[in-house]
Every structure is written in structure tokens, then in C-alpha cells.
Motif scaffolding. Sequence first.
Motif, PDB file in Angstrom:
ATOM      1  N   VAL A   1       0.731  -1.254  -0.145  1.00 16.77           N
ATOM      2  CA  VAL A   1      -0.027   0.330  -0.187  1.00 16.77           C
ATOM      3  C   VAL A   1       0.753   1.479   0.113  1.00 16.77           C
ATOM      4  N   MET A   2       0.708   2.363  -0.752  1.00 12.50           N
ATOM      5  CA  MET A   2       1.489   3.322  -1.481  1.00 12.50           C
ATOM      6  C   MET A   2       1.527   4.483  -0.137  1.00 12.50           C
ATOM      7  N   LEU A   3       2.552   5.022   0.423  1.00 17.10           N
ATOM      8  CA  LEU A   3       2.545   5.700   1.450  1.00 17.10           C
ATOM      9  C   LEU A   3       1.985   6.992   0.850  1.00 17.10           C
ATOM     10  N   PRO A   4       1.670   8.558   1.474  1.00 20.72           N
ATOM     11  CA  PRO A   4       1.546   9.627   0.597  1.00 20.72           C
ATOM     12  C   PRO A   4       3.306   9.970  -0.155  1.00 20.72           C
ATOM     13  N   GLU A   5       3.963   9.647   1.391  1.00 17.30           N
ATOM     14  CA  GLU A   5       5.318  10.601   0.657  1.00 17.30           C
ATOM     15  C   GLU A   5       6.225  10.027  -0.266  1.00 17.30           C
ATOM     16  N   TYR A   6       5.283   8.561  -0.618  1.00 11.62           N
ATOM     17  CA  TYR A   6       6.354   7.474  -1.107  1.00 11.62           C
ATOM     18  C   TYR A   6       6.023   7.925  -2.696  1.00 11.62           C
ATOM     19  N   TYR A   7       4.489   8.688  -2.759  1.00 10.52           N
ATOM     20  CA  TYR A   7       3.739   9.345  -3.968  1.00 10.52           C
ATOM     21  C   TYR A   7       4.469  10.412  -4.793  1.00 10.52           C
ATOM     22  N   ASN A   8       5.010  11.338  -2.748  1.00  6.29           N
ATOM     23  CA  ASN A   8       5.263  12.718  -3.550  1.00  6.29           C
ATOM     24  C   ASN A   8       6.679  12.147  -3.927  1.00  6.29           C
ATOM     25  N   SER A   9       7.351  11.132  -3.932  1.00  5.47           N
ATOM     26  CA  SER A   9       8.777  10.436  -3.916  1.00  5.47           C
ATOM     27  C   SER A   9       8.904  10.507  -5.603  1.00  5.47           C
ATOM     28  N   LEU A  10       7.639   9.490  -5.822  1.00  2.40           N
ATOM     29  CA  LEU A  10       7.257   8.966  -7.029  1.00  2.40           C
ATOM     30  C   LEU A  10       7.025  10.032  -8.255  1.00  2.40           C
ATOM     31  N   PHE A  11       6.656  11.508  -7.512  1.00  5.19           N
ATOM     32  CA  PHE A  11       6.375  11.999  -8.556  1.00  5.19           C
ATOM     33  C   PHE A  11       7.359  13.365  -9.455  1.00  5.19           C
ATOM     34  N   THR A  12       8.561  13.116  -7.613  1.00  6.32           N
ATOM     35  CA  THR A  12       9.549  14.056  -7.851  1.00  6.32           C
ATOM     36  C   THR A  12      10.484  12.992  -8.421  1.00  6.32           C
ATOM     37  N   MET A  13      10.674  12.369  -8.365  1.00  5.54           N
ATOM     38  CA  MET A  13      11.761  11.978  -9.005  1.00  5.54           C
ATOM     39  C   MET A  13      11.328  10.974 -10.523  1.00  5.54           C
ATOM     40  N   HIS A  14      10.426  10.782 -10.762  1.00  2.88           N
ATOM     41  CA  HIS A  14       9.799  10.886 -11.923  1.00  2.88           C
ATOM     42  C   HIS A  14      10.230  12.004 -12.978  1.00  2.88           C
ATOM     43  N   ALA A  15       9.467  13.328 -12.370  1.00  8.20           N
ATOM     44  CA  ALA A  15       9.763  14.209 -13.267  1.00  8.20           C
ATOM     45  C   ALA A  15      11.191  14.444 -13.323  1.00  8.20           C
ATOM     46  N   THR A  16      12.015  14.430 -12.210  1.00  5.06           N
ATOM     47  CA  THR A  16      13.567  15.009 -12.454  1.00  5.06           C
ATOM     48  C   THR A  16      14.246  14.352 -13.441  1.00  5.06           C
ATOM     49  N   ILE A  17      14.215  12.847 -12.845  1.00  7.49           N
ATOM     50  CA  ILE A  17      14.696  12.100 -13.945  1.00  7.49           C
ATOM     51  C   ILE A  17      14.452  11.833 -15.462  1.00  7.49           C
ATOM     52  N   MET A  18      13.740  12.130 -16.130  1.00 10.19           N
ATOM     53  CA  MET A  18      12.818  12.401 -17.280  1.00 10.19           C
ATOM     54  C   MET A  18      13.414  13.690 -18.112  1.00 10.19           C
ATOM     55  N   ILE A  19      13.354  14.686 -16.941  1.00 12.83           N
ATOM     56  CA  ILE A  19      14.034  15.864 -17.430  1.00 12.83           C
ATOM     57  C   ILE A  19      15.718  15.590 -17.566  1.00 12.83           C
ATOM     58  N   PHE A  20      16.065  15.755 -16.327  1.00  8.60           N
ATOM     59  CA  PHE A  20      17.811  15.852 -16.437  1.00  8.60           C
ATOM     60  C   PHE A  20      18.386  14.349 -16.924  1.00  8.60           C
ATOM     61  N   PHE A  21      18.007  13.104 -16.817  1.00  7.06           N
ATOM     62  CA  PHE A  21      18.238  11.869 -16.983  1.00  7.06           C
ATOM     63  C   PHE A  21      18.064  11.230 -18.448  1.00  7.06           C
TER      64      PHE A  21
END
Lengths: 594, 282
Positions: free
Chosen positions: A84-104
Motif C-alpha cells: 500500500v503506497m504511503l503519501p510520502e512515497y507517492y510524493n517521492s515517485l512523482f518528484t523522481m519521475h520528473a527529475t529523472i525524465m527531465i535531467f537524466f
Amino acid sequence: MSTVAVPREAPHHAGVHAAPTSFIRKYVFSLDHKVIGKQYLFYALFMLVIGGLLATLVRYQLAWPGRPLPFMGKIAPDGMPGGVMLPEYYNSLFTMHATIMIFFAIMPILIGAFGNFVVPIQIGARDMAFPKLNMMSFWVAVPAAVVIIWSFFVTGGAAAGGWTSYAPLSAIQPRGQTLWLISLLILGLSSLLTAVNFLTTIINMRAPGMTFFRMPLTTWALFITALLLLLALPVLSAALIMLLFDRTLGTTFFLPAGLIVSGQPWTNAGGGQVLLWQHLFWFFGHPEVYIMILPAMGITSEILPVFARKPIFGYRAMAYSMCGIAGLGFIVWGHHMFQSGMNPILGTTFMISTMVIAVPSAIKTFNWLGTLWGGDIHFATPMLHALTFVAMFVIGGLSGVFMASTPVDIFIHDTYFIVGHIHYVLFGGSLFGAFAGLYFWYPKMFGRLMNERWGRIHWFLTFVTFNLVFFPMHFLGMRGMPRRIYDYTQYKHLHGLQGMNQMMTISLFVLGASQLILVLNFFLSMRRGAVAGPNPWHANTLEWQTASPPPHENFTGRIPTVYRGPYEYSVPGHGADFLPQNEPGGPAPARAHA
Amino acid sequence: MRLPHAARALRAALLFSAAALAPASAFAWPEWMRLPEQASTYAPEIDNMFHLIMWITGVIFVIVELLLVFFLWKYRHREGRVATYTHGNNRLEVIWTILPALICVMLALLSRRIWEQIKEKMPHDAVEVHVTGEQFAWNFRYPGPDGKFETADDILTLNQLHFPVGKPVIVTLTSKDVIHSFFLPEFRVKQDAVPGMKTRIWFQGNRVGQWEIACAELCGLGHFRMKGFVTVDTPADYEKWLADQAAQQAADAPKAAEAPAPPAAAPVAAPGKTEAEKGGSS
């Protein structure tokens, strides 16, 4: 600049280095821009897969909020206990999705991979101006990726403040945020070195006769991109360092007096200005958007003439509009901050500059249409992707007008409307441009053609599912669904949107699975693809006038001399429907383009 | 700003046609393609601008995509086809530079007027409320009977905003910890609450009812549940609600004095009230 073909052999020797013999020097710590380009390609594709998987998890949560995903309970027991996904993990997921897609992913594939591989050959150089610096750029980008992935496994998880990492939230987040800052600082250094290298190479190492206005538009785009990187990135780096100091050394650049976090006064606060972060971030962040789209525009402008067998329409207008975008791109950053508390009068100024920057994008779109008009259009896979770029970029560009309008932005700011807009620009635009480039230059990179039939199937599935995933985001935004929301079913006004969210998520599953076709096609074609020969597309630019893959130092014998512009297709009176830039004579004398 | 006569006529015509088309299309389109209910006086103006842009960009979108598809079909490769050899047309370049520029400038001018009304000018004779965001709640402060803020008779509520219908409200926003964004979708209100800054915005309810307040700026793990309630009352109900709050607060005051809390945390010390509120306001 002079239009007289002055032989300038001397600078070309500056970049020349002996052909390496050992495996390490040839494939790992290579100085060859072609190998470095391929290294960036694999790096970017790998990160693209990671970024895509993160997006899948985000969308899973949005379709079925709180429904367990048992296998994730084993992979990420802290973030998804029991699946079950925790809210803070959800926040990490979209943060890292955008960071990785844009910069990496997007930046390395467009600039690192295609820029590195294509630009030196297109301008008729033997390598980049600074091969060792080039090698360093790549090998500095590798630890940045290691750090950003490592941040998932530290206490408190990866950064969870959004890819924009607004202070003061980013100043009080757990340790993952520090690693995020360090990673982007390292990667910024890599990009800065690349920018210097591109600028030096393009300015100094063009082949005899290769004037600025005979340069292919891909090279033009990367030239402008490098300029933007050089001017915008230092500002981001400064902001990252300030935030890092706020987190670790007790400075308070972004922390005003009187902060109370969870009922306790935040000890390290006073004198800081919260909006300063946003100004610095977006001063970089808006040029960054163009850093990611300009190379894709260049690739599209390259591919359309080749497959329409027709000169690009308005070559100079294309080049000037890119210059216009670059200039205006530095005075529009405030449109990200209309509702931030920035003075509303300033908002009006930024709205006007933002409306104006729509013009060069419109010019480019109309010129692409003009290029197709009267053409002899062949629908090979690179062309399908380039055409998709045009069609999708129109949507991404037009949806930008909504948020440029300050009063409309009041409502749609920070909603899914914005998420829809950026995905039409970055996926519909940049990523389709990258796919176009991949299918187009793959034969040059690996000597064999990718499978055409599977390429078309991949294109079709990607095109359809992309629109099913991202177009409905505009509707979600119109209903007022905020972005970065872990569970929107909390809100009364968002009831009834779950069905649409589920449709989008299922489409994303198909979209993701379709990319397996590309992966297989990519790897299998290296061995099994039809042998390409030097010029499978009958193109004019210099990279097609040498072997596939090009030999060490790109051209056997002398550097080619350039006699004309890059897009002389279907020249009347000429036998073939293409006329390479380095072919002497020819019926049409080299002339200035309209 | 003074516009020439023709420009003003054009503006009126455009806004009128947008306004006329919007409701007409609202009947034809399903709910998920429509903007939410309009509960504030300026919501229709923002929506008209939205619809105007939607029509203009929609027409451009259809023309461009149709041309694209038409060209792809008409000029597809066939045996013996030879492409037209041309490098462009300067007259066309001028046209398609000026035309988008004119449209964009027009949209900017129209937007500017609405923006000025909403964010730059503050109404007189308004209800004043101070709003402080914190992880993950909205604190509201009313001036109380003396009409002054930061005095003993201030009325404090948690996640409950009330105001009377037909009268403008001026909200002064700030935050204790991180940036939040005060988002009332049905009112077309959104403004960040920034620590260390005070931001004033206004709006005016045009109907009685209850809606929700969302936080629109990522503010941490509880961001998604930082929800408040906004209730637009009749003037009489509003006065009654204020009086009830003051009475309740007076009754709670001795208890609060026994257990002194830091002043900044004071607004939070009323969790019981929230439950009572929900009953009273539904």
C-alpha cells in the motif's frame, strides 16, 4: 561571416587523436564523440525506463487509490508497506519521475546522444573541440545518476518536494533532498562542460564552406541549446548550492523568520526570502523547457525535408525563430509564479512576454507545414515520429496560451491542465523528436536499419496510447483536480473522475508495454537489420556522405568541402532528387535561402 | 487602460460571443468537459476568457491539423511524383508572424483587464479574514466585535471559512511553515500562502452554499488531505455563526488559560469545534 569557402584545415587537427586499440579506451573511457554519443544514448534509454516505471506507479495510485500492489511491498517495504503506497512515497515517485525524465532522460538523449554523435559530423569536423572534456562530461553524468537512484534507499526515501523543490519545503525535507541537490549539481557541471564544447566546436570547427547559414538545423538547434545551457545552468547551480547550505550549513537564504514546523519553531530561520528560490529556479527552469524542445525541433526540421524530398520552407525563418525563442526564453520565467504572491503588475509584464514567445513557435509550425506542401512524402518511421512531433507540439503550444493568460491561470495553475500541457510538450514534443532521431540516425550509428514494420507498429501504439493517457489531463484540470495529489477522492468536486483516471492508467500500461517493441527492435536490428550503407535516406547533410558507422575521425581522407545549404532536394535539372552539401558542381549554384 | 473605439468594440464582441457559446456548449457537453460551478462574482469573467481562448486555439488547432493531414494525403509519394522546389515565401512568413502576434497581444490585453480587477484592485467595505496555512490545515481569524485583528476577541476557526453572500471578502494569506496554496475551485480563487509574506486577495460569493478548500501547492506528505470548508451564508446566518463562535470561544477560554499554549499554535487548539461546525453548517 564570410560566404567564401575558405579552407581551414588547421583547426581540425586540434581535435584529432589516435585511434584507440584497447577495449577500455575504445568503449569505456573513449575520446571519440561517436562512442560518447552512444554511451549517452544507453544512459538516457536506461533512465527513461526507470522514469517510466515511476510514472506507472504514480498512475496506478491515481487509478486505484490505496489498492495494494503486493510485489512492491517487497521492493520498497518503507514506501509501500504491504504494497500500500504511503503519501510520502507517492510524493517521492512523482518528484523522481520528473527529475529523472527531465535531467537524466530527455536532456541526455537529445543533447548528449544526438548532439554528440551528429553535430561534429554534420559540420564536417573530425571530433569535438575538446575530446577529453567530452569524455569527462559523460563520466561526470554517471555518478549523478548513481546518486539520484541511491537516494531512494536512504532514510526517509528520495526527494519528495516536486522537481521544482520549492523552499522552504525542500529545506525541511528528509535526507533524500540533499542527495537530489548533490546529484543535480554534479549533472549541472556535466551539462556546462558539454555546452562549452558544443559552442567551441560549432563556432571553430566547421568544414570549409560550412557557413552558419549552411548549417543543418539540428546543428543550429544544438548551438542555441548550448548557449541556453551556458547562460541558464549557473543560475540553477547557484540556487542549488544556496539550498544545500540552508540544509547543511545553517544559512537562511530561503528561510524567513518565525517558521513553525509541526508546532516547533524551526531553529534555522530568519532573514530569508521564500520567493527567491522560485525566481532563481525558473530563471533557469524556463530556458530549460526550450533546452529540451529546441533539439527536437531541430531534428524535426532535419527529417521533414529528407522525407518530403523538398527544401525546408523558410530556412532562415527557422534559424531566426530559434534565436528569438532563446532570447525571449530568458524573460518569461515569472509566468510560473503568477499565483505565488509575486506583484500582480509584474504578472502582467510576464504575461505579455509569454504571449510573444508563442510567435516564434507558430512560425516554426507554419514552416513545417510549408515544407510538407508540394512535397513527395515518404512515410518511413523517422518521418512518422517527426510528423507526430509537429501534430503534438501544436497541442502543447496552444494549451500554453491558457496558462499564459493570467486570469485563466488563477484556475488552472497547479492543476492537471498544466500536467497535460507539459506532457504534450515533453513527451509529444521532445520524446517523439527523440524517437524520430533514433530511427533516423540509428543506421548511421550502428550501420544497420531498424525493422520498418515493427517501427510502424511501435509508432502507432505509442501515438494512440500517448493521447489516451495525456489528453484527458486537460479535462481533469478543467474540473479543478490539483496536481501532486495522492488521493483526489478526498474532494467532493473530484468525485466522478476515477473512471477517467483508470482509463488513462490502463492506456499507460499499453504505452509502456509498446516500448518493449522499440527495445527489441533496437537490440535485434544491431545484428539482424538490413545493412544501411552510407546514405540509406538519400540525405544531403555531411553525416550521410561518409560510411555507416563513420570511421575514426569521421571522414576518410580530406575533410569535405561544402558548396551549398543542407536541404537541396528535388533540384530541377539535377538527375537525383537530392544534392549533397559536399558535391561539387550541380545545377543550382549555392544561394541564400529565403 | 483606454482602448481605441474599435478595439473596445472588438473586445465586447469577442467576450460576448465567448459568453454566448459557453452556455450553449455546456448543455451539449458532458460534465467532465465543463468547468465547475461558478460561485463567485468574477468566476464568469475568468470562464469567458477560458472559453474565448478555447475557441481561438480550438479553431487554430483544427485548421493546422487538417492542413497537416491534407498535405500528407495530397502530397504522399506516388510513382513519378516530383516535389516542388522552393525555399519559402517571405510574404507568408510576414503573415504568419504578424497574425499570431496580433492574436496573442489581443488575448494579453483582454486578460490584463480581468487580472487587474481580480488581483490588483481591492474592494471597499469588505469582510476581512486572515488565513494562515500550516501542515496540514487552514487557520482562519476574524477580527471579532472590535473589528481589529490580533486582539483578545478575535474569532479563530480551523478549516472552516464562513462569509456572507453578496459582500466582498478580503483574505490576507500567510503560512507558518511551507508554501500552501489557497484554492477554491468553484470561486476560481487560487493564491499561494507564503511564509514570511502577507498576500491579500478578494472574492465575492454570488450564492449560498458549502464548498471545499483545497491546498494546491505541494506542502508535504499530508498535502492531499489539507482540506477546508467554505460556507457562504445569508447575512443573518453569518452574524449568527459569528456570535456562536464568539460564545463558544468565551466558554473555552478558561480551559485554554489553564494550559498555556504558544501563541502561534493557538488556532489549532480547537479540534472539538470542528465537529460541532460540521453539524451546524451542513
